[in-house]
Enzyme design. Structure first.
Site, mmCIF file in Angstrom:
data_model
loop_
_atom_site.group_PDB
_atom_site.id
_atom_site.type_symbol
_atom_site.label_atom_id
_atom_site.label_comp_id
_atom_site.label_asym_id
_atom_site.label_seq_id
_atom_site.Cartn_x
_atom_site.Cartn_y
_atom_site.Cartn_z
ATOM 1 N N MET A 17 -40.771 19.670 100.632
ATOM 2 C CA MET A 17 -41.025 20.418 99.493
ATOM 3 C C MET A 17 -40.426 19.872 97.986
ATOM 4 O O MET A 17 -39.134 19.918 97.988
ATOM 5 C CB MET A 17 -40.469 21.920 99.798
ATOM 6 C CG MET A 17 -41.313 22.396 100.886
ATOM 7 S SD MET A 17 -40.787 24.290 101.078
ATOM 8 C CE MET A 17 -39.187 24.203 101.954
ATOM 9 N N CYS A 100 -51.063 17.363 99.255
ATOM 10 C CA CYS A 100 -50.754 17.958 97.745
ATOM 11 C C CYS A 100 -51.831 18.507 96.947
ATOM 12 O O CYS A 100 -52.775 17.705 96.622
ATOM 13 C CB CYS A 100 -49.736 17.132 97.104
ATOM 14 S SG CYS A 100 -49.135 18.087 95.529
HETATM 15 C C1 LIG Z 1 -42.454 24.519 96.216
HETATM 16 C C2 LIG Z 1 -43.042 23.532 97.385
HETATM 17 C C3 LIG Z 1 -43.029 22.441 97.352
HETATM 18 C C4 LIG Z 1 -43.679 21.670 98.495
HETATM 19 N N1 LIG Z 1 -43.783 20.136 98.239
HETATM 20 C C5 LIG Z 1 -44.332 19.395 99.024
HETATM 21 C C6 LIG Z 1 -44.298 17.948 99.083
HETATM 22 O O1 LIG Z 1 -43.540 17.305 98.352
HETATM 23 N N2 LIG Z 1 -44.916 17.224 100.079
HETATM 24 C C7 LIG Z 1 -45.824 17.777 100.884
HETATM 25 O O2 LIG Z 1 -46.288 17.241 101.782
HETATM 26 N N3 LIG Z 1 -45.660 19.279 101.074
HETATM 27 C C8 LIG Z 1 -45.314 20.023 100.163
HETATM 28 N N4 LIG Z 1 -45.444 21.306 100.337
HETATM 29 C C9 LIG Z 1 -46.019 21.998 101.389
HETATM 30 C C10 LIG Z 1 -45.177 22.388 102.472
HETATM 31 O O3 LIG Z 1 -44.393 20.954 103.046
HETATM 32 C C11 LIG Z 1 -45.990 23.097 103.560
HETATM 33 O O4 LIG Z 1 -46.748 22.136 103.992
HETATM 34 C C12 LIG Z 1 -46.420 24.130 103.103
HETATM 35 O O5 LIG Z 1 -45.429 25.144 102.476
HETATM 36 C C13 LIG Z 1 -46.916 25.115 104.402
HETATM 37 O O6 LIG Z 1 -45.847 25.252 105.424
HETATM 38 P P1 LIG Z 1 -45.136 26.832 105.208
HETATM 39 O O7 LIG Z 1 -45.848 27.925 105.326
HETATM 40 O O8 LIG Z 1 -44.153 26.743 106.448
HETATM 41 O O9 LIG Z 1 -44.366 26.918 104.064
HETATM 42 C C14 LIG Z 1 -44.745 22.202 99.074
HETATM 43 C C15 LIG Z 1 -44.657 23.485 99.507
HETATM 44 C C16 LIG Z 1 -43.957 24.218 98.530
HETATM 45 C C17 LIG Z 1 -43.830 25.651 98.833
#
Ligand SMILES: Cc1cc2nc3c(=O)[nH]c(=O)nc-3n(C[C@H](O)[C@H](O)[C@H](O)COP(=O)(O)O)c2cc1C
Length: 317
Positions: A17, A100
């Site tokens: 993230m 992304c």
């Molecule tokens: C603030 C934020 C930053 C993120 N940055 C990235 C990133 O740099 N690379 C990436 O592959 N996914 C990024 N994601 C996506 C997360 O890795 C993940 O796929 C997404 O939040 C869904 O998972 P969750 O429901 O468990 O949060 C980001 C998500 C959030 C909320």
């Protein structure tokens, strides 16, 4: 789960993230049970042009089981950046961001835009695999939008090109982070490729993690937002995967103690000014659910020194 010769036990992955998963965050995640952690996404161009700010994002601890995540869409650039990172940082794996949704990223053809060009996605992986001798993995989403082909074409291409594991977040690019993640696509990817599949999207408890394994057949689960300021979620999932009895939720004193330690680790690595600013969001989440959480969050957002933060904490201890 095994990614080539890297054994990942328990099969629990901390999501990358941007702005959150810096070194301090990853060390806390590991301490609480995430067996595989991934850096925030790093610009391939930033690496190639040797930008100090980009390299700063890549600070890591010796022996950290860390994948560095890169974003880019020019195969030669991704391959070159991966080789530079592999040599200088020595991560255990390179992950390529193909999910992304941010306009700034997809406008350049990077991140989720690669869902619209599976052949290019494959070429990026092929060139990168040829340049490094560590596993190359891919993280992507369900599809670009509801009207475009799903990610099965892309996952076939990247597997054929040598990707060693694939993470699927069950949302389309259009959904950003709204709606509900579709775990059906994780199951479909698992049925399509033979490399390990990491399921991602909306895991918020040990029970949900278990359900994701059962519903999708995935090899590991990845947890993102629900673990921000709540590393106990890793502990709970890890214990449940190991067949251990659940522990009680953390007390306020425990939450504060870990928030303090986490902030100290951030300050140690980034200095007080940046450490505090970059951790404010996470600090607020550590105190989520407290009766006066909104007021405390406001006070923490205004605090610009460790002393000021300690004063806010003193009002709730
Ligand atoms: C603030 C934020 C930053 C993120 N940055 C990235 C990133 O740099 N690379 C990436 O592959 N996914 C990024 N994601 C996506 C997360 O890795 C993940 O796929 C997404 O939040 C869904 O998972 P969750 O429901 O468990 O949060 C980001 C998500 C959030 C909320």
């Amino acid at each position: 789960m095994r990614i080539n010769n890297i054994l990942i036990v328990p099969p629990l992955v901390a999501a990358p993230m941007a702005g959150i998963t810096d070194q301090a965050n990853r060390l806390i995640a590991r301490e609480f049970g995430a067996a595989w952690v991934i850096s925030e996404m790093i610009s391939c161009k930033g690496i190639i042009y040797d930008q100090a700010k980009t390299w700063e994002l890549l600070a890591m601890e010796a022996n950290e089981p860390l994948a560095v995540q890169l974003f880019g869409s020019v195969p030669a650039e991704v391959a070159e950046a991966a080789a530079m990172v592999a040599e200088k940082i020595k991560p255990l794996a390179i992950d390529i961001n193909m999910g992304c949704p941010t306009p700034k990223i997809v406008k350049g053809g990077d991140g989720a835009a690669l869902l619209l060009n599976p052949k290019l996605a494959g070429e990026i992986v092929r060139r990168t695999v040829a340049m490094v001798n560590i596993p190359v993995t891919v993280k992507t989403r369900k599809a670009w939008d509801a009207n475009s082909p799903d990610c099965l074409g892309l996952v076939r291409e990247v597997e054929a090109a040598g990707a060693a594991a694939i993470t699927i977040h069950g949302r389309t690019r259009d959904q950003f982070y709204s709606g509900k993640a579709d775990w059906g696509i994780i199951r479909a990817v698992k049925a399509t490729v033979s490399v390990p599949v990491i399921g991602n999207g909306d895991v918020t408890s040990a029970a949900e993690a278990k359900r994701m394994f059962e519903d999708t057949g995935c090899d590991a689960v990845m947890v993102g937002r629900a673990a921000i300021g709540n590393p106990w979620l890793y502990r709970d999932i890890a214990r449940s995967l190991q067949g251990l009895a659940p522990l009680l939720p953390p007390s306020l004193a425990e939450r504060l103690a870990v928030a303090r330690r986490h902030l100290a680790m951030a300050i140690e690595r980034k200095g007080e000014y940046r450490g505090i600013r970059e951790m404010r969001l996470q600090l607020a989440w550590y105190l989520k659910g407290l009766p006066r959480a909104a007021r405390i969050r406001d006070a923490i957002n205004k605090a610009d020194s460790l002393e000021a933060i300690e004063q806010v904490w003193a009002t709730i201890e």
